[in-house]
Design an enzyme around this catalytic site. Structure first.
Site, PDB file in Angstrom:
ATOM      1  N   ARG A 194       0.836  -1.209   0.000  1.00  0.00           N
ATOM      2  CA  ARG A 194       0.000   0.000   0.000  1.00  0.00           C
ATOM      3  C   ARG A 194       0.877   1.268   0.000  1.00  0.00           C
ATOM      4  O   ARG A 194       1.022   1.930  -1.014  1.00  0.00           O
ATOM      5  CB  ARG A 194      -0.922  -0.028   1.237  1.00  0.00           C
ATOM      6  CG  ARG A 194      -2.095   0.941   1.184  1.00  0.00           C
ATOM      7  CD  ARG A 194      -1.760   2.391   1.442  1.00  0.00           C
ATOM      8  NE  ARG A 194      -1.121   2.628   2.732  1.00  0.00           N
ATOM      9  CZ  ARG A 194      -0.563   3.804   3.070  1.00  0.00           C
ATOM     10  NH1 ARG A 194      -0.553   4.815   2.220  1.00  0.00           N
ATOM     11  NH2 ARG A 194       0.015   3.960   4.242  1.00  0.00           N
ATOM     12  N   ASP A 195       1.520   1.547   1.107  1.00  0.00           N
ATOM     13  CA  ASP A 195       2.318   2.782   1.177  1.00  0.00           C
ATOM     14  C   ASP A 195       3.423   2.744   0.141  1.00  0.00           C
ATOM     15  O   ASP A 195       3.761   3.758  -0.484  1.00  0.00           O
ATOM     16  CB  ASP A 195       2.914   2.925   2.588  1.00  0.00           C
ATOM     17  CG  ASP A 195       3.282   4.360   2.925  1.00  0.00           C
ATOM     18  OD1 ASP A 195       3.086   5.229   2.067  1.00  0.00           O
ATOM     19  OD2 ASP A 195       3.767   4.607   4.040  1.00  0.00           O
TER      20      ASP A 195
ATOM     21  N   HIS B 126       6.416   4.576  12.350  1.00  0.00           N
ATOM     22  CA  HIS B 126       6.322   4.471  10.883  1.00  0.00           C
ATOM     23  C   HIS B 126       7.358   5.460  10.328  1.00  0.00           C
ATOM     24  O   HIS B 126       7.113   6.673  10.305  1.00  0.00           O
ATOM     25  CB  HIS B 126       4.889   4.838  10.475  1.00  0.00           C
ATOM     26  CG  HIS B 126       4.621   4.872   9.008  1.00  0.00           C
ATOM     27  ND1 HIS B 126       3.816   3.953   8.369  1.00  0.00           N
ATOM     28  CD2 HIS B 126       5.007   5.732   8.031  1.00  0.00           C
ATOM     29  CE1 HIS B 126       3.713   4.247   7.083  1.00  0.00           C
ATOM     30  NE2 HIS B 126       4.438   5.333   6.862  1.00  0.00           N
TER      31      HIS B 126
ATOM     32  N   HIS C 261      10.003   6.861   7.425  1.00  0.00           N
ATOM     33  CA  HIS C 261      10.563   6.942   6.076  1.00  0.00           C
ATOM     34  C   HIS C 261      12.051   7.238   6.228  1.00  0.00           C
ATOM     35  O   HIS C 261      12.501   7.723   7.263  1.00  0.00           O
ATOM     36  CB  HIS C 261       9.830   8.018   5.268  1.00  0.00           C
ATOM     37  CG  HIS C 261       8.430   7.602   4.888  1.00  0.00           C
ATOM     38  ND1 HIS C 261       8.079   7.212   3.618  1.00  0.00           N
ATOM     39  CD2 HIS C 261       7.305   7.467   5.638  1.00  0.00           C
ATOM     40  CE1 HIS C 261       6.797   6.867   3.588  1.00  0.00           C
ATOM     41  NE2 HIS C 261       6.298   7.024   4.813  1.00  0.00           N
TER      42      HIS C 261
ATOM     43  N   CYS D  53       5.409   9.380  -0.454  1.00  0.00           N
ATOM     44  CA  CYS D  53       4.012   9.779  -0.325  1.00  0.00           C
ATOM     45  C   CYS D  53       3.674  10.745  -1.454  1.00  0.00           C
ATOM     46  O   CYS D  53       4.434  11.662  -1.729  1.00  0.00           O
ATOM     47  CB  CYS D  53       3.770  10.438   1.036  1.00  0.00           C
ATOM     48  SG  CYS D  53       2.085  11.023   1.227  1.00  0.00           S
TER      49      CYS D  53
ATOM     50  N   ASN E  87       9.478   4.006   2.773  1.00  0.00           N
ATOM     51  CA  ASN E  87       9.600   3.565   4.165  1.00  0.00           C
ATOM     52  C   ASN E  87      10.944   2.871   4.323  1.00  0.00           C
ATOM     53  O   ASN E  87      11.513   2.389   3.359  1.00  0.00           O
ATOM     54  CB  ASN E  87       8.508   2.539   4.481  1.00  0.00           C
ATOM     55  CG  ASN E  87       7.154   3.173   4.506  1.00  0.00           C
ATOM     56  OD1 ASN E  87       6.488   3.243   3.490  1.00  0.00           O
ATOM     57  ND2 ASN E  87       6.736   3.653   5.648  1.00  0.00           N
TER      58      ASN E  87
HETATM   59  C1  LIG Z   1     -10.198  12.056   1.161  1.00  0.00           C
HETATM   60  C2  LIG Z   1     -10.562  12.403  -0.251  1.00  0.00           C
HETATM   61  C3  LIG Z   1     -11.494  11.368  -0.861  1.00  0.00           C
HETATM   62  C4  LIG Z   1     -11.258  13.746  -0.241  1.00  0.00           C
HETATM   63  O1  LIG Z   1     -11.362  14.260  -1.564  1.00  0.00           O
HETATM   64  P1  LIG Z   1     -12.427  15.331  -1.947  1.00  0.00           P
HETATM   65  O2  LIG Z   1     -12.233  15.670  -3.402  1.00  0.00           O
HETATM   66  O3  LIG Z   1     -12.363  16.446  -0.961  1.00  0.00           O
HETATM   67  O4  LIG Z   1     -13.729  14.479  -1.668  1.00  0.00           O
HETATM   68  P2  LIG Z   1     -15.177  14.432  -2.188  1.00  0.00           P
HETATM   69  O5  LIG Z   1     -15.983  13.796  -1.122  1.00  0.00           O
HETATM   70  O6  LIG Z   1     -15.589  15.778  -2.710  1.00  0.00           O
HETATM   71  O7  LIG Z   1     -15.101  13.410  -3.425  1.00  0.00           O
HETATM   72  C5  LIG Z   1     -14.495  13.720  -4.655  1.00  0.00           C
HETATM   73  C6  LIG Z   1     -14.619  12.525  -5.593  1.00  0.00           C
HETATM   74  O8  LIG Z   1     -13.913  11.410  -5.043  1.00  0.00           O
HETATM   75  C7  LIG Z   1     -14.818  10.314  -4.825  1.00  0.00           C
HETATM   76  N1  LIG Z   1     -14.450   9.659  -3.565  1.00  0.00           N
HETATM   77  C8  LIG Z   1     -14.489  10.189  -2.327  1.00  0.00           C
HETATM   78  N2  LIG Z   1     -14.052   9.291  -1.432  1.00  0.00           N
HETATM   79  C9  LIG Z   1     -13.769   8.161  -2.131  1.00  0.00           C
HETATM   80  C10 LIG Z   1     -13.296   6.893  -1.740  1.00  0.00           C
HETATM   81  N3  LIG Z   1     -13.026   6.603  -0.476  1.00  0.00           N
HETATM   82  N4  LIG Z   1     -13.091   5.967  -2.692  1.00  0.00           N
HETATM   83  C11 LIG Z   1     -13.341   6.256  -4.001  1.00  0.00           C
HETATM   84  N5  LIG Z   1     -13.790   7.461  -4.425  1.00  0.00           N
HETATM   85  C12 LIG Z   1     -14.008   8.401  -3.497  1.00  0.00           C
HETATM   86  C13 LIG Z   1     -16.180  10.941  -4.767  1.00  0.00           C
HETATM   87  O9  LIG Z   1     -17.176  10.007  -5.093  1.00  0.00           O
HETATM   88  C14 LIG Z   1     -16.044  12.040  -5.779  1.00  0.00           C
HETATM   89  O10 LIG Z   1     -16.110  11.467  -7.081  1.00  0.00           O
HETATM   90  P3  LIG Z   1     -16.749  12.285  -8.317  1.00  0.00           P
HETATM   91  O11 LIG Z   1     -18.145  12.610  -7.894  1.00  0.00           O
HETATM   92  O12 LIG Z   1     -15.903  13.513  -8.507  1.00  0.00           O
HETATM   93  O13 LIG Z   1     -16.652  11.311  -9.462  1.00  0.00           O
HETATM   94  C15 LIG Z   1      -9.294  12.550  -1.152  1.00  0.00           C
HETATM   95  O14 LIG Z   1      -8.557  13.625  -0.666  1.00  0.00           O
HETATM   96  C16 LIG Z   1      -8.444  11.325  -1.149  1.00  0.00           C
HETATM   97  O15 LIG Z   1      -8.838  10.246  -1.598  1.00  0.00           O
HETATM   98  N6  LIG Z   1      -7.230  11.441  -0.639  1.00  0.00           N
HETATM   99  C17 LIG Z   1      -6.330  10.302  -0.590  1.00  0.00           C
HETATM  100  C18 LIG Z   1      -5.038  10.731  -0.055  1.00  0.00           C
HETATM  101  C19 LIG Z   1      -4.129   9.555   0.005  1.00  0.00           C
HETATM  102  O16 LIG Z   1      -4.466   8.409  -0.268  1.00  0.00           O
HETATM  103  N7  LIG Z   1      -2.894   9.863   0.428  1.00  0.00           N
HETATM  104  C20 LIG Z   1      -1.893   8.858   0.578  1.00  0.00           C
HETATM  105  C21 LIG Z   1      -2.130   8.000   1.786  1.00  0.00           C
HETATM  106  S1  LIG Z   1      -1.622   8.763   3.325  1.00  0.00           S
HETATM  107  C22 LIG Z   1      -0.063   8.197   3.507  1.00  0.00           C
HETATM  108  O17 LIG Z   1       0.448   7.514   2.661  1.00  0.00           O
HETATM  109  C23 LIG Z   1       0.652   8.505   4.767  1.00  0.00           C
HETATM  110  C24 LIG Z   1       0.757   7.310   5.696  1.00  0.00           C
HETATM  111  C25 LIG Z   1      -0.610   6.859   6.168  1.00  0.00           C
HETATM  112  O18 LIG Z   1       1.348   6.199   5.044  1.00  0.00           O
HETATM  113  C26 LIG Z   1       1.611   7.642   6.936  1.00  0.00           C
HETATM  114  C27 LIG Z   1       2.781   8.572   6.650  1.00  0.00           C
HETATM  115  O19 LIG Z   1       3.852   8.144   6.205  1.00  0.00           O
HETATM  116  O20 LIG Z   1       2.561   9.763   6.865  1.00  0.00           O
END
Ligand SMILES: CC(C)(COP(=O)([O-])OP(=O)([O-])OC[C@H]1O[C@@H](n2cnc3c(N)ncnc32)[C@H](O)[C@@H]1OP(=O)([O-])[O-])[C@@H](O)C(=O)NCCC(=O)NCCSC(=O)C[C@@](C)(O)CC(=O)[O-]
Length: 302
Positions: free
Chosen positions: A15-16, A207, A209, A240, A249
């Site tokens: 995933r990450d 966690h 990196h 990320c 990581n």
């Molecule tokens: C949170 C949102 C969805 C807000 O995004 P948004 O644009 O503010 O949300 P929205 O509710 O307005 O939705 C926009 C569109 O996304 C769809 N949507 C909404 N939610 C979903 C969902 N769950 N699955 C599938 N589709 C989804 C929704 O249906 C819509 O589709 P449209 O009508 O435009 O066709 C967006 O910002 C997002 O998906 N962000 C993902 C960020 C991400 O994955 N970042 C990487 C992971 S974090 C990380 O790696 C760090 C970590 C955890 O490992 C620890 C570290 O190292 O720090």
């Protein structure tokens, strides 16, 4: 100083690790990677992410991957979910654990999930209740707990505040993440000790990196304060999408090599992890970002 006898490694590579890859990785390859990690003996594998495919296209195959992996009883297969839409998908995919992900930095919260820290906690409230209702494990992650690419320094009290809020939501485990790999060991100890004042130490994880080459030192520093859960990524995969320049990581192979030398038990077969690291690296067409993994591979080739 007494270090824990046993450590849980959460393998986050599928995933990450893979979420940031530009070229679409076929589901077949992801499934084989997860299966190889299962065979290596991990008790917890982060296998999927049910976020918006517009934001993180690489994870769009998560449902297919979850449907096709060979599940071993007792292994926890986790999925990242930002909201109820993600939760419903994780439930349908039979994830054992859902992971809600917040940040200790307002700026990062906005970039990563398009809302403030407070708003994210409100979204997670519903997800947390649903996870409990369905008997799923709930993990909370705190990004930028030791530095933020947009805001710079992150006060330790901001971390403590998010730990308190995730605890109130009922998280079984809380991850303290150095998203951009800037932390150094004493700082890590201060953050871990402060977090442990809010949440049981045995359920806190590190966690790290490895952007600045400090991750192993930071794990050792965490072990010294009693942390016994760590995240790592096979072949050092990762980065990320919302933290430009951050590397992957810490590599699982390097962590396992260090822990084995320290006499700390993990229950994981090191050689199989090296094989999995070489497998995914050859698919990606580059060398693993793992000193130990590459050293073993070179020794085998000789
Ligand atoms: C949170 C949102 C969805 C807000 O995004 P948004 O644009 O503010 O949300 P929205 O509710 O307005 O939705 C926009 C569109 O996304 C769809 N949507 C909404 N939610 C979903 C969902 N769950 N699955 C599938 N589709 C989804 C929704 O249906 C819509 O589709 P449209 O009508 O435009 O066709 C967006 O910002 C997002 O998906 N962000 C993902 C960020 C991400 O994955 N970042 C990487 C992971 S974090 C990380 O790696 C760090 C970590 C955890 O490992 C620890 C570290 O190292 O720090």
């Amino acid at each position: 100083m007494n270090l824990p006898d046993r450590v849980k490694i959460v393998e986050v590579g599928p995933r990450d690790g893979l979420q940031n890859e530009k070229e679409t990785i076929p589901a077949d390859v992801k499934v084989e990677l997860v299966d190889r990690l299962t065979d290596a003996g991990f008790a917890n594998i982060e296998a999927a992410s049910f976020v918006s495919p517009k934001w993180v296209p690489q994870m769009a195959t998560s449902a297919e991957v979850m449907a096709r992996i060979r599940r071993k009883p007792g292994v926890v297969y986790s999925a990242l979910v930002p909201n109820m839409k993600g939760f419903e998908a994780a439930l349908a995919a039979r994830a054992d654990e859902v992971m809600i992900f917040g940040a200790a930095s307002e700026a990062f919260s906005q970039k990563n999930i398009n809302c403030s820290i407070a708003e994210s906690i409100e979204r997670f409230r519903e997800v947390a209740a649903a996870a409990k209702q369905h008997g799923m494990r709930l993990r909370g992650s705190i990004s930028c707990a030791m530095g933020c690419p947009y805001q710079g320094e992150v006060p330790v009290e901001s971390v403590a505040d998010v730990v308190r809020r995730l605890k109130a939501l009922g998280c079984d485990e809380i991850d303290i993440a150095d998203t951009i790999g800037v932390a150094t060991p004493r700082q890590v100890q201060r953050v871990m000790e402060r977090a442990a004042a809010e949440f049981p130490l045995e359920r806190l994880s590190g966690h790290f990196h490895d952007t600045y080459g400090q991750a192993l030192a930071n794990i050792y520093a965490s072990l010294e304060v009693g942390v016994s859960i760590f995240h790592s990524s096979v072949a050092g995969l990762g980065g990320c999408p919302y933290a430009k320049g951050a590397t992957g990581n810490v590599s699982t192979e390097d962590v396992l090599y260090m822990l084995r030398g320290l006499g700390i038990e993990t229950g994981i077969d090191f050689d199989r992890v090296v094989d999995a690291g070489q497998f995914i690296s050859s698919h990606l067409g580059r060398k693993a970002v793992s000193r130990a993994g590459n050293a073993i591979a070179a020794k085998r080739a000789a």
